[in-house]
Design a protein around this motif. Structure first.
Motif, short mmCIF file in Angstrom:
data_model
loop_
_atom_site.label_atom_id
_atom_site.label_comp_id
_atom_site.label_asym_id
_atom_site.label_seq_id
_atom_site.Cartn_x
_atom_site.Cartn_y
_atom_site.Cartn_z
N LEU A 243 -41.91 1.06 1.60
CA LEU A 243 -41.19 -0.14 2.03
C LEU A 243 -42.11 -1.24 2.52
CD1 LEU A 243 -38.50 -1.50 2.39
CD2 LEU A 243 -38.30 -0.42 4.63
N ALA B 11 -42.17 -5.07 1.25
CA ALA B 11 -41.74 -6.13 2.17
C ALA B 11 -42.84 -7.17 2.32
CB ALA B 11 -41.37 -5.54 3.53
N THR C 243 -28.93 -13.30 8.46
CA THR C 243 -29.44 -12.86 7.16
C THR C 243 -28.99 -13.76 6.03
OG1 THR C 243 -27.54 -11.35 7.01
CG2 THR C 243 -29.61 -10.44 7.83
N LEU D 40 -33.80 -9.69 -0.04
CA LEU D 40 -34.64 -8.79 0.74
C LEU D 40 -34.11 -8.65 2.16
CD1 LEU D 40 -37.27 -7.16 1.32
CD2 LEU D 40 -38.31 -9.34 1.97
N VAL E 260 -32.78 -5.24 3.86
CA VAL E 260 -33.50 -4.69 5.01
C VAL E 260 -32.56 -4.57 6.21
CG1 VAL E 260 -35.32 -5.19 6.69
CG2 VAL E 260 -35.77 -5.43 4.25
N ASP E 261 -31.66 -5.54 6.40
CA ASP E 261 -30.72 -5.49 7.51
C ASP E 261 -29.79 -4.29 7.40
OD1 ASP E 261 -29.60 -6.44 9.87
OD2 ASP E 261 -28.06 -7.58 8.81
N LEU F 103 -30.48 -1.44 5.84
CA LEU F 103 -31.29 -0.26 6.16
C LEU F 103 -31.51 -0.14 7.67
CD1 LEU F 103 -34.03 -0.36 3.36
CD2 LEU F 103 -32.13 1.24 3.56
N HIS F 104 -31.68 -1.27 8.33
CA HIS F 104 -31.89 -1.28 9.78
C HIS F 104 -30.67 -0.69 10.50
CE1 HIS F 104 -34.16 -2.70 13.24
NE2 HIS F 104 -33.07 -3.23 13.75
N THR G 81 -38.21 -2.22 9.14
CA THR G 81 -37.13 -3.18 8.89
C THR G 81 -37.01 -4.20 10.02
OG1 THR G 81 -35.54 -1.60 9.86
CG2 THR G 81 -35.81 -1.59 7.46
N VAL H 71 -39.72 -6.85 9.52
CA VAL H 71 -39.39 -7.78 8.44
C VAL H 71 -38.31 -8.77 8.88
CG1 VAL H 71 -38.46 -7.99 6.11
CG2 VAL H 71 -40.10 -6.19 6.64
#
Length: 569
Positions: free
Chosen positions: A28, A32, A295, A303, A307-308, A310-311, A360, A363
């Motif tokens: 990742l 990123a 976001t 992206l 990523v949000d 996944l966070h 995450t 990023v």
């Protein structure tokens, strides 16, 4: 000795391998970094006014039929958010419409000669309200401009109760989804643990109710915050229709996802179909918050949204898993070595979750804040740093659990010894969960906090003095002056030099906006007068304390902002 791993361990071991720190960082982080550093445009906090027709301070021979505002991204109209005043403070009849990134104000009434002020309030794509004003004159500028305080100048800071509602929504969402996922991924499959499954199902349902209710209760709060309206406006249909569709989509996705996840939680050992339903519901509900908010405005959008999501997935696994450990570990440890097995399995997965959260989170901070400097210069960055510190406390507790208490539980041979160690682990796990709840409290207020840098007041210019004040903009000295310092037509000048006193060249034009507590003139259009010298014309409508906010993009990712105050007599 630890006995045989319970059934379904293969799926969990595969998940642990997928989420292991080494794999996460190896896969990742380079991706990123490539997308973030390779992006041509910096992150955007919210919509910015890039041009008006007529321009600020213009003097026209005849009144225009319409006034146009152009922004750098799409905006959303607000009911009664646009008002036009003449120099006496009387309102001029006008109608407004929004066309993607453009606001068009039609002047319907007869316009007399003198200065006009258009006051506007809109909603940016990230959900933050924005406001400002435009002044221009017909025939000749008015000697005195008396514009009253209007509702569109209301504060754009989110109210406290909205932050509390956001916090309850996040706690309920992450806890319900995490408990549901834990029940199908980590609990042993034999029927001896059906009691633990029942306990997790009850807790997940309660959390889901809290999360769903908080999401829907927040909708009217968001409406009043974004539109700048009083509570009585909730009875008007125009208030609800003015909200972006995403504000309704998010609660609907949360309710649907949590209903699926919690409703499919098994009473006995789950099969693959039920496991898939639970995990699908968790994914749907946790993806919902990424539909709106910061976001939507950060770049590259695909992206940042990914990523949000996944966070939030990682956060749910961490928080829900800790609470689940607190609910079932004592019973598991009392029977046999199942408690040590479940805890070891969850701990291995949690290390990968922690790595995922770090990557995450890094990023998201980079793309939303826009630059590392804004983490210090803005209120958003300050809250984000507080969140990081609180997370570090949770990490310290997690490390104690993993490297001290878990080995003790694994090596315990007697039931009483297992119970004692499990009891300590339950308390420390719940303490770690409590720290994460505090993290979510900070997150609840971060959602509605604009990443725009906070104004940093500097020394005020003396009344009647046209000399400027100097501010430091990332290695450049900018002297800001206002001449004459009084009500009526004026010129604002920015002179940029390097530390050696030479004109600063090779940068984009600086940007400046002027406002008081009652009137916001918005951004002033500047023209270049020579190396490092910029000037713009405007009409100062009233006296008082005026703040000039100056910004300069010094690099692709850095855009320092400072404020100079002028006392206008």
């Amino acid at each position: 000795m630890i006995g045989r791993t319970p059934r379904r361990g293969g799926a969990v071991r595969a998940l642990s391998r997928v989420l292991s720190p080494a794999v996460v960082v190896a896969l990742l982080l380079p991706l990123a970094a490539l997308l973030v550093l390779g992006s041509a445009s910096p992150a955007a906090a919210h919509a910015t006014l890039v041009g008006t027709d007529p321009v600020e301070g213009a003097v026209l021979d005849t009144a225009p039929e319409q006034v146009t505002f152009t922004f750098d991204e799409a905006v959303i109209g607000v009911p009664a958010g646009i008002q036009v005043f003449d120099a006496t403070g009387a309102e001029v009849a006008a109608t407004a419409s929004v066309r993607k990134a453009q606001l068009v104000v039609d002047l319907d009434g007869e316009v007399d000669e003198g200065t006009l002020v258009v006051v506007w309030r809109l909603v940016s794509a990230d959900g933050h309200p924005i406001s400002g004003s435009l002044s221009f004159s017909v025939g000749a500028p008015s000697d005195v401009v008396d514009v009253p305080t209007v509702s569109t100048d209301a504060s754009t800071n989110a109210p406290l109760h909205l932050g509390v509602a956001r916090w309850l929504g996040y706690v309920g969402l992450l806890l319900a989804a995490g408990l549901a996922a834990f029940s199908v991924l980590f609990l042993p499959a034999d029927r001896a643990h059906d009691g633990s499954r029942r306990r997790l199902r009850t807790a997940a349902r309660a959390a889901a109710v809290v999360g769903a209710l908080a999401c829907w209760v927040g909708v009217p709060m968001i409406a009043l915050y974004q539109l700048g309206l009083p509570p009585s406006a909730l009875g008007r249909a125009s208030t609800w229709s003015a909200l972006a569709a995403g504000e309704y989509v998010v609660p609907a996705m949360v309710v649907l996802g949590l209903a699926l996840a919690v409703g499919a939680m098994p009473r006995a050992a789950p099969d693959r179909r039920r496991t898939a339903l639970v995990l699908a519901g968790c994914a749907l509900s946790l993806a919902a918050p990424s539909v709106t908010g910061h976001t939507r405005a950060a770049t590259p959008q695909a992206l940042v949204i990914g990523v949000d999501v996944l966070h939030l997935l990682a956060g749910a696994l961490w928080l829900g898993g800790l609470v689940a450990i607190g609910l079932v570990l004592a019973d598991l440890a009392a029977r046999d070595d199942s408690g040590a097995l479940v805890l070891a399995r969850f701990s291995a997965c949690a290390s990968g979750v922690l790595a995922l959260l770090v990557v995450t989170g890094t990023v998201l901070a980079w793309r939303i804040a826009g630059s590392w400097g804004e983490l210090v210069d803005s209120g958003y960055g300050g809250l984000l740093l507080v969140k990081v510190v609180v997370v570090l406390v949770a990490v310290a507790i997690a490390a104690w659990n993993r490297f001290s208490l878990l080995p003790r539980l694994r090596d315990a041979t007697r039931r009483a010894e297992r119970r004692g160690t499990a009891s300590v682990l339950v308390r420390t796990s719940l303490a770690e969960a409590g720290v994460l709840v505090a993290v979510l409290l900070v997150t609840g207020f971060l959602v509605d906090r604009s990443p725009e840098p906070d104004a940093t007041p500097s020394a005020s210019a003396a009344p009647g003095d046209a000399s400027g004040e100097s501010v430091w903009l990332g290695g450049i000295i900018a002297e800001v002056g206002l001449d004459p310092l009084g009500v009526g037509p004026a010129t604002v000048t920015i002179t940029m030099t390097d530390p050696d006193g030479a004109p600063a060249e090779g940068y984009e034009a600086p940007r400046i906006s002027l406002s008081t507590a009652e009137v916001d003139l918005g951004e002033i259009e500047l023209r270049n007068l020579g190396p490092g010298i910029y000037a713009g014309d405007l009409v100062m409508p009233t006296g008082g304390t005026w703040e000039a906010q100056v910004s300069l993009r010094t690099t692709e990712f850095d855009n320092p902002v400072k404020t100079v105050r002028f006392e206008v007599p």
